[in-house]
Design a protein around this motif. Sequence first.
Motif, PDB file in Angstrom:
ATOM      1  N   ASP A   3     107.518 100.340  44.377  1.00  0.00           N
ATOM      2  CA  ASP A   3     107.873  99.730  42.724  1.00  0.00           C
ATOM      3  C   ASP A   3     106.497 100.298  41.898  1.00  0.00           C
ATOM      4  O   ASP A   3     105.581  99.606  42.668  1.00  0.00           O
ATOM      5  N   CYS A   6     104.791  96.982  39.273  1.00  0.00           N
ATOM      6  CA  CYS A   6     105.721  95.873  40.159  1.00  0.00           C
ATOM      7  C   CYS A   6     105.226  94.577  39.096  1.00  0.00           C
ATOM      8  O   CYS A   6     106.049  93.267  39.653  1.00  0.00           O
ATOM      9  N   PHE A  11     111.098  92.647  41.200  1.00  0.00           N
ATOM     10  CA  PHE A  11     111.951  93.865  41.948  1.00  0.00           C
ATOM     11  C   PHE A  11     112.272  94.061  43.370  1.00  0.00           C
ATOM     12  O   PHE A  11     112.601  93.707  43.979  1.00  0.00           O
ATOM     13  N   LEU A  12     110.401  93.373  44.035  1.00  0.00           N
ATOM     14  CA  LEU A  12     110.166  93.323  45.477  1.00  0.00           C
ATOM     15  C   LEU A  12     110.848  92.445  45.868  1.00  0.00           C
ATOM     16  O   LEU A  12     111.005  92.633  46.729  1.00  0.00           O
ATOM     17  N   ALA A  18     110.157  96.612  50.077  1.00  0.00           N
ATOM     18  CA  ALA A  18     109.858  97.784  49.515  1.00  0.00           C
ATOM     19  C   ALA A  18     108.157  97.150  48.947  1.00  0.00           C
ATOM     20  O   ALA A  18     107.676  95.965  48.805  1.00  0.00           O
ATOM     21  N   GLY A  20     104.947  97.183  46.272  1.00  0.00           N
ATOM     22  CA  GLY A  20     104.770  97.519  44.845  1.00  0.00           C
ATOM     23  C   GLY A  20     103.388  97.411  44.439  1.00  0.00           C
ATOM     24  O   GLY A  20     102.623  96.995  45.253  1.00  0.00           O
ATOM     25  N   ASP A  22     100.259  97.311  41.190  1.00  0.00           N
ATOM     26  CA  ASP A  22     100.486  97.306  39.906  1.00  0.00           C
ATOM     27  C   ASP A  22      98.763  97.069  39.734  1.00  0.00           C
ATOM     28  O   ASP A  22      97.782  97.238  40.891  1.00  0.00           O
ATOM     29  N   CYS A  31     102.104  88.264  43.372  1.00  0.00           N
ATOM     30  CA  CYS A  31     103.222  88.599  44.213  1.00  0.00           C
ATOM     31  C   CYS A  31     103.115  88.091  45.570  1.00  0.00           C
ATOM     32  O   CYS A  31     103.462  88.115  46.651  1.00  0.00           O
ATOM     33  N   PHE A  59     111.161 102.767  41.814  1.00  0.00           N
ATOM     34  CA  PHE A  59     111.438 102.202  40.906  1.00  0.00           C
ATOM     35  C   PHE A  59     110.118 102.176  40.107  1.00  0.00           C
ATOM     36  O   PHE A  59     109.013 101.988  40.761  1.00  0.00           O
ATOM     37  N   CYS A  60     110.742 101.761  38.403  1.00  0.00           N
ATOM     38  CA  CYS A  60     109.563 101.828  37.636  1.00  0.00           C
ATOM     39  C   CYS A  60     110.061 101.124  36.269  1.00  0.00           C
ATOM     40  O   CYS A  60     110.449 101.898  35.498  1.00  0.00           O
ATOM     41  N   SER A  61     109.645 100.388  36.103  1.00  0.00           N
ATOM     42  CA  SER A  61     110.100  98.798  34.910  1.00  0.00           C
ATOM     43  C   SER A  61     109.232  99.095  34.279  1.00  0.00           C
ATOM     44  O   SER A  61     108.208  97.860  34.391  1.00  0.00           O
TER      45      SER A  61
END
Length: 172
Positions: A3, A6, A11-12, A18, A20, A22, A31, A59-61
């Motif tokens: 991620d 994250c 998502f994690l 997964a 992450g 950041d 987290c 994943f990248c939001s």
Amino acid sequence: MLDLGCGRGEFLEMVPGAKGIDMSEESVATCRAKGLDAEVADLFVYLENLPEASLGGIFCSQVVEHIPVDRLPGMVKLCATRLRRGGVIAIETPNPECLAIFATHFYLDPTPSAPGTASSAGVLFRGVWDWNIEVRKLSPAADSMPSLKSLPEDFREAFFGGLDYAITGRKL
């Protein structure tokens, strides 16, 4: 599964195993307090240090709008080289084709650079690798702004469709 950006780890929490990354120490601390695997890292440096074809998914939001436009092709190339064949990438970002995004959410955060359209993002993917690409509009603006429902449907969809869009690609 990785991620990128994250944040608080939503998502994690949904994807066991997964990892992450950041840029925000506060987000990573959040987290870790939840028992999630996250670390402070720049996505470009982190991806460059991963072995090629080492990831099954990325994943990248709500991240790419913060990356300078001239660096996006490099990000997509790095992601492509780090994904295994059949690996999936999912990127979600504000939809600049939805005028409501600018009136409601986009400028609440002062850090984004220029938003990119779904068609420009698709071009980034097609220029780098063989991908099976899908684009979906998310979060209809009319759900959060009910007054938009009074507009003719074709007009509403053209100018006030989804607040965000997701582009997913499977590396062929």
